[in-house]
Design a protein around this motif. Structure first.
Motif, mmCIF file in Angstrom:
data_model
loop_
_atom_site.group_PDB
_atom_site.id
_atom_site.type_symbol
_atom_site.label_atom_id
_atom_site.label_comp_id
_atom_site.label_asym_id
_atom_site.label_seq_id
_atom_site.Cartn_x
_atom_site.Cartn_y
_atom_site.Cartn_z
ATOM 1 N N GLY A 74 11.761 15.203 44.312
ATOM 2 C CA GLY A 74 12.153 16.606 44.391
ATOM 3 C C GLY A 74 12.431 17.207 43.026
ATOM 4 N N ALA A 75 13.110 16.440 42.170
ATOM 5 C CA ALA A 75 13.450 16.925 40.831
ATOM 6 C C ALA A 75 12.196 17.108 39.971
ATOM 7 C CB ALA A 75 14.430 15.962 40.159
ATOM 8 N N VAL A 76 11.263 16.157 40.057
ATOM 9 C CA VAL A 76 10.013 16.266 39.292
ATOM 10 C C VAL A 76 9.228 17.486 39.754
ATOM 11 C CG1 VAL A 76 7.742 15.182 38.932
ATOM 12 C CG2 VAL A 76 9.829 13.829 38.660
ATOM 13 N N ASP A 77 9.143 17.669 41.058
ATOM 14 C CA ASP A 77 8.427 18.813 41.618
ATOM 15 C C ASP A 77 9.087 20.127 41.189
ATOM 16 O OD1 ASP A 77 6.344 19.905 43.325
ATOM 17 O OD2 ASP A 77 7.934 20.347 44.776
ATOM 18 N N SER A 78 10.414 20.200 41.293
ATOM 19 C CA SER A 78 11.149 21.413 40.918
ATOM 20 C C SER A 78 11.029 21.735 39.435
ATOM 21 C CB SER A 78 12.633 21.272 41.267
ATOM 22 O OG SER A 78 12.800 21.226 42.658
ATOM 23 N N ALA A 79 10.896 20.707 38.616
ATOM 24 C CA ALA A 79 10.799 20.907 37.169
ATOM 25 C C ALA A 79 9.383 21.308 36.731
ATOM 26 C CB ALA A 79 11.228 19.634 36.434
ATOM 27 N N GLY A 93 9.378 -2.555 45.923
ATOM 28 C CA GLY A 93 9.955 -1.230 46.067
ATOM 29 C C GLY A 93 8.970 -0.157 46.473
ATOM 30 N N ARG A 94 9.270 1.063 46.007
ATOM 31 C CA ARG A 94 8.412 2.222 46.268
ATOM 32 C C ARG A 94 8.275 3.007 44.973
ATOM 33 N NH1 ARG A 94 10.455 6.234 50.262
ATOM 34 N NH2 ARG A 94 12.258 6.253 48.902
ATOM 35 N N ARG A 95 7.174 3.772 44.854
ATOM 36 C CA ARG A 95 7.019 4.604 43.664
ATOM 37 C C ARG A 95 6.081 5.765 43.938
ATOM 38 N NH1 ARG A 95 3.562 0.837 39.397
ATOM 39 N NH2 ARG A 95 1.570 1.876 39.663
ATOM 40 N N PHE A 96 6.077 6.722 43.009
ATOM 41 C CA PHE A 96 5.105 7.811 43.008
ATOM 42 C C PHE A 96 4.677 8.049 41.565
ATOM 43 C CE2 PHE A 96 9.120 10.128 42.437
ATOM 44 C CZ PHE A 96 8.797 11.078 41.462
ATOM 45 N N HIS A 97 3.560 8.749 41.390
ATOM 46 C CA HIS A 97 3.060 9.094 40.060
ATOM 47 C C HIS A 97 3.089 10.610 39.911
ATOM 48 C CE1 HIS A 97 0.439 5.218 39.561
ATOM 49 N NE2 HIS A 97 1.583 4.971 40.163
ATOM 50 N N PHE A 98 3.255 11.068 38.668
ATOM 51 C CA PHE A 98 3.225 12.501 38.402
ATOM 52 C C PHE A 98 2.600 12.768 37.036
ATOM 53 C CE2 PHE A 98 7.160 11.201 36.371
ATOM 54 C CZ PHE A 98 7.258 12.011 35.243
ATOM 55 N N ILE A 99 2.169 14.016 36.862
ATOM 56 C CA ILE A 99 1.626 14.480 35.593
ATOM 57 C C ILE A 99 2.637 15.463 35.014
ATOM 58 C CG2 ILE A 99 -0.311 15.622 34.434
ATOM 59 C CD1 ILE A 99 -1.169 13.085 35.929
#
Length: 117
Positions: A74-79, A93-99
């Protein structure tokens, strides 16, 4: 506290050679997670070697550890970050990737220990 604690390197074309190089050059030992993935497990900043042909990386991937993956997404998306790979599970665990806004790809992960506590 969020911090980079893992860097994943591509090793598709020479996985065993790459693994052997780091073992010989720096004395690092690796844990295998299947035939195409290995990682150090020192507990500091660890190194993953991704030799999975269907999941090849184009560049080194810094990975940020957090206590709450959903909140971090949520924080990455909001930023203003762009989610390049939604949350998925993996051994540990779990993870996601972002640009990020400069075009760099990073990942964010949560330990399976954190997800169950």
């Amino acid at each position: 506290m969020a911090r980079i604690d893992y860097v994943e390197l591509p090793s598709v074309t020479a996985h065993e050679v790459t693994r052997g190089f780091y073992a010989k050059a720096f004395g690092w030992t690796f844990t295998d997670y299947g035939p195409d993935y290995a990682s150090t497990t020192s507990g500091d900043v660890d190194l993953g070697l991704n030799g999975q042909p269907g999941d090849a990386l184009a560049a080194p991937l810094p990975v940020i550890r957090v206590d709450d993956l959903d909140a971090a997404l949520g924080a990455v998306d909001s930023a203003g970050g762009t989610i390049s790979r939604p949350i998925f599970s993996f051994p540990g665990g779990r993870r996601f990737h972002f640009i990020d806004p400069s075009g760099s790809e990073l990942a964010v992960w949560e330990s399976s220990d954190a997800a169950t506590s």
